[in-house]
Motif scaffolding. Sequence first.
Motif, PDB file in Angstrom:
ATOM      1  N   ILE A  31      52.391  54.218  68.363  1.00  0.00           N
ATOM      2  CA  ILE A  31      51.468  53.079  68.440  1.00  0.00           C
ATOM      3  C   ILE A  31      50.741  53.070  69.777  1.00  0.00           C
ATOM      4  O   ILE A  31      49.517  52.886  69.838  1.00  0.00           O
ATOM      5  CB  ILE A  31      52.246  51.760  68.213  1.00  0.00           C
ATOM      6  N   ILE A  32      51.482  53.292  70.854  1.00  0.00           N
ATOM      7  CA  ILE A  32      50.853  53.335  72.176  1.00  0.00           C
ATOM      8  C   ILE A  32      49.905  54.522  72.276  1.00  0.00           C
ATOM      9  O   ILE A  32      48.778  54.416  72.766  1.00  0.00           O
ATOM     10  CB  ILE A  32      51.916  53.408  73.292  1.00  0.00           C
ATOM     11  N   GLY A  33      50.361  55.668  71.769  1.00  0.00           N
ATOM     12  CA  GLY A  33      49.551  56.880  71.841  1.00  0.00           C
ATOM     13  C   GLY A  33      48.280  56.799  71.030  1.00  0.00           C
ATOM     14  O   GLY A  33      47.290  57.477  71.341  1.00  0.00           O
ATOM     15  N   ALA A  34      48.262  55.955  70.016  1.00  0.00           N
ATOM     16  CA  ALA A  34      47.072  55.815  69.170  1.00  0.00           C
ATOM     17  C   ALA A  34      46.006  54.942  69.817  1.00  0.00           C
ATOM     18  O   ALA A  34      44.909  54.785  69.267  1.00  0.00           O
ATOM     19  CB  ALA A  34      47.466  55.239  67.810  1.00  0.00           C
ATOM     20  N   GLY A  35      46.330  54.367  70.956  1.00  0.00           N
ATOM     21  CA  GLY A  35      45.357  53.534  71.658  1.00  0.00           C
ATOM     22  C   GLY A  35      45.213  52.136  71.094  1.00  0.00           C
ATOM     23  O   GLY A  35      44.240  51.438  71.395  1.00  0.00           O
ATOM     24  N   ILE A  36      46.181  51.703  70.298  1.00  0.00           N
ATOM     25  CA  ILE A  36      46.129  50.349  69.743  1.00  0.00           C
ATOM     26  C   ILE A  36      46.351  49.348  70.876  1.00  0.00           C
ATOM     27  O   ILE A  36      47.265  49.491  71.685  1.00  0.00           O
ATOM     28  CB  ILE A  36      47.219  50.175  68.657  1.00  0.00           C
ATOM     29  N   SER A  37      45.527  48.321  70.915  1.00  0.00           N
ATOM     30  CA  SER A  37      45.632  47.317  71.975  1.00  0.00           C
ATOM     31  C   SER A  37      46.719  46.309  71.621  1.00  0.00           C
ATOM     32  O   SER A  37      46.461  45.120  71.416  1.00  0.00           O
ATOM     33  CB  SER A  37      44.286  46.608  72.169  1.00  0.00           C
ATOM     34  N   VAL A  38      47.944  46.797  71.552  1.00  0.00           N
ATOM     35  CA  VAL A  38      49.072  45.965  71.141  1.00  0.00           C
ATOM     36  C   VAL A  38      49.503  45.077  72.307  1.00  0.00           C
ATOM     37  O   VAL A  38      49.492  45.491  73.469  1.00  0.00           O
ATOM     38  CB  VAL A  38      50.229  46.853  70.632  1.00  0.00           C
ATOM     39  N   GLY A  39      49.853  43.811  71.978  1.00  0.00           N
ATOM     40  CA  GLY A  39      50.242  42.873  73.029  1.00  0.00           C
ATOM     41  C   GLY A  39      51.705  42.947  73.386  1.00  0.00           C
ATOM     42  O   GLY A  39      52.094  42.674  74.520  1.00  0.00           O
ATOM     43  N   ARG A  40      52.551  43.304  72.426  1.00  0.00           N
ATOM     44  CA  ARG A  40      53.987  43.430  72.667  1.00  0.00           C
ATOM     45  C   ARG A  40      54.536  44.535  71.779  1.00  0.00           C
ATOM     46  O   ARG A  40      54.136  44.657  70.612  1.00  0.00           O
ATOM     47  CB  ARG A  40      54.735  42.132  72.352  1.00  0.00           C
ATOM     48  N   VAL A  41      55.464  45.317  72.324  1.00  0.00           N
ATOM     49  CA  VAL A  41      56.193  46.315  71.544  1.00  0.00           C
ATOM     50  C   VAL A  41      57.641  46.227  72.000  1.00  0.00           C
ATOM     51  O   VAL A  41      58.018  46.771  73.040  1.00  0.00           O
ATOM     52  CB  VAL A  41      55.672  47.748  71.763  1.00  0.00           C
ATOM     53  N   GLU A  42      58.456  45.534  71.220  1.00  0.00           N
ATOM     54  CA  GLU A  42      59.838  45.262  71.614  1.00  0.00           C
ATOM     55  C   GLU A  42      60.808  45.951  70.670  1.00  0.00           C
ATOM     56  O   GLU A  42      60.677  45.840  69.444  1.00  0.00           O
ATOM     57  CB  GLU A  42      60.096  43.759  71.593  1.00  0.00           C
ATOM     58  N   LEU A  43      61.783  46.643  71.230  1.00  0.00           N
ATOM     59  CA  LEU A  43      62.806  47.328  70.447  1.00  0.00           C
ATOM     60  C   LEU A  43      64.135  46.597  70.565  1.00  0.00           C
ATOM     61  O   LEU A  43      64.540  46.215  71.669  1.00  0.00           O
ATOM     62  CB  LEU A  43      62.976  48.764  70.950  1.00  0.00           C
ATOM     63  N   VAL A  44      64.809  46.387  69.449  1.00  0.00           N
ATOM     64  CA  VAL A  44      66.188  45.911  69.462  1.00  0.00           C
ATOM     65  C   VAL A  44      67.001  46.793  68.534  1.00  0.00           C
ATOM     66  O   VAL A  44      66.512  47.234  67.487  1.00  0.00           O
ATOM     67  CB  VAL A  44      66.303  44.434  69.026  1.00  0.00           C
TER      68      VAL A  44
END
Length: 454
Positions: free
Chosen positions: A236-249
């Motif tokens: 998702i980050i590599g695709a250049g998406i302007s994501v506001g949060r990416v949280e892993l649990v």
Amino acid sequence: MNLQEALMSIIPDPERVSSSPSVREQHGRDLSYHHPHLPDVVVFATSTREVSEVLKFANTHRVPVVPFAVASSLEGHIIPVHGGISLDLNRMNQIVEVCPNDFLVRVQPGVTREQLNATLKTYGLFFPVDPGANASLGGMAATNASGTTAVRYGAMRTQVLGLEVVLADGRVVRTGGMTMKTSAGYNFTHLFIGSEGTLGVITELTLRVYGIPEQTVAARAVFANLDAACQAAYGIIGAGISVGRVELVDERTVAAVNRFKQTAYEETPTLFLEFSGSRAAVQAEVQLAQEICEEEGCRAFVFETEGDARARLWEARHAAALAIMQTAPGKRHKATDVCVPLSKMPEAIRFAQQTIDRHGIYGAILGHVGDGNYHVSFMVDPDDEREVAVAEQVNDEIVEYALAVGGTCTGEHGVGLGKIKHLAREHADLLPLMKAMKAVLDPNGILNPGKVFI
């Protein structure tokens, strides 16, 4: 004349200069596993002038001073290990000025992020840094806090335009200003941010704020294993998406949240995502993110657009630390806090999981994987030497791995008491310069002694 009596000559109010055992106990610990230590006196300041007078007195008489706010720190920052004065700034909680046309605010250090955002909402604005806890903005600046939104907006250092700081000798200085950038002289604003109260006491902050986006969508993506979840986040980050949060649990975190919040999330590794912007842009980015997740074997991708539903989803993520604490009543929380280059993030989390399993202890993995920052949370009995030693060993191995791949020992929690040895390992060549700066600004060593370095 004892210390309390001397301080009451500065602040003649027995309710604001306290040596009560219960008040001292409250100011002797944070949320971490570090052993508490009581201050001799707690002073509740209400103005910059009072802070200045207290520091002048303390500097003259060589009395340690530890700034204190909501005590949500995780590395023992506010524990007064040498006694002295706990300087409580919670009553300095005024929003001094909102400048909506300049997209900035001026606040006192005791203002919390939720308090600020409640006020900003009426202007169609918000402050983005979200460490999870309803922390004070002064404390957030002192530790350079970040949290769930850093992948898009950065940490506190990015948001602070200027500070009012009281130095150890009581002098009041102002750094930065009300412009979005400056090239005038040395950047003392950034020097004080992240200094953990060892160089000065922050008494006012000028902060950037932002317009509330047209649309915000929260999503939850469920995976069979951590590897797949990590690869999806990286994609998702590599695709250049302007994501506001990416949280892993991980699955242990989800299980703890389900018990704590009475939710019924599938207990497998999960990504919590947020997208915001124009409706058209958000719709396209959610679609692309879903496709990337499905390519990595995502078992379910659920998104929410309605405000209350989004809040419930993020409440579950924000409750993770408290939920993990509830898995072992009577024990204390310890968390790793490493940050690695994004390309190393999937293998770093794989290493963390293998390390936990190899040592045979309970450890839950969660973090802000969109910027390479992740945590392993343990519950330990501070009085059980073996239990603490195993947790420390796991922490040490995870930190060593992070440093070996170009990472850092702390992405957001700060050094405090818990990472002094790791800071020395990470920045051995800079420690003499740090100590020299400390000697210039605090020659008598009264400001939060025993933290960051010895």
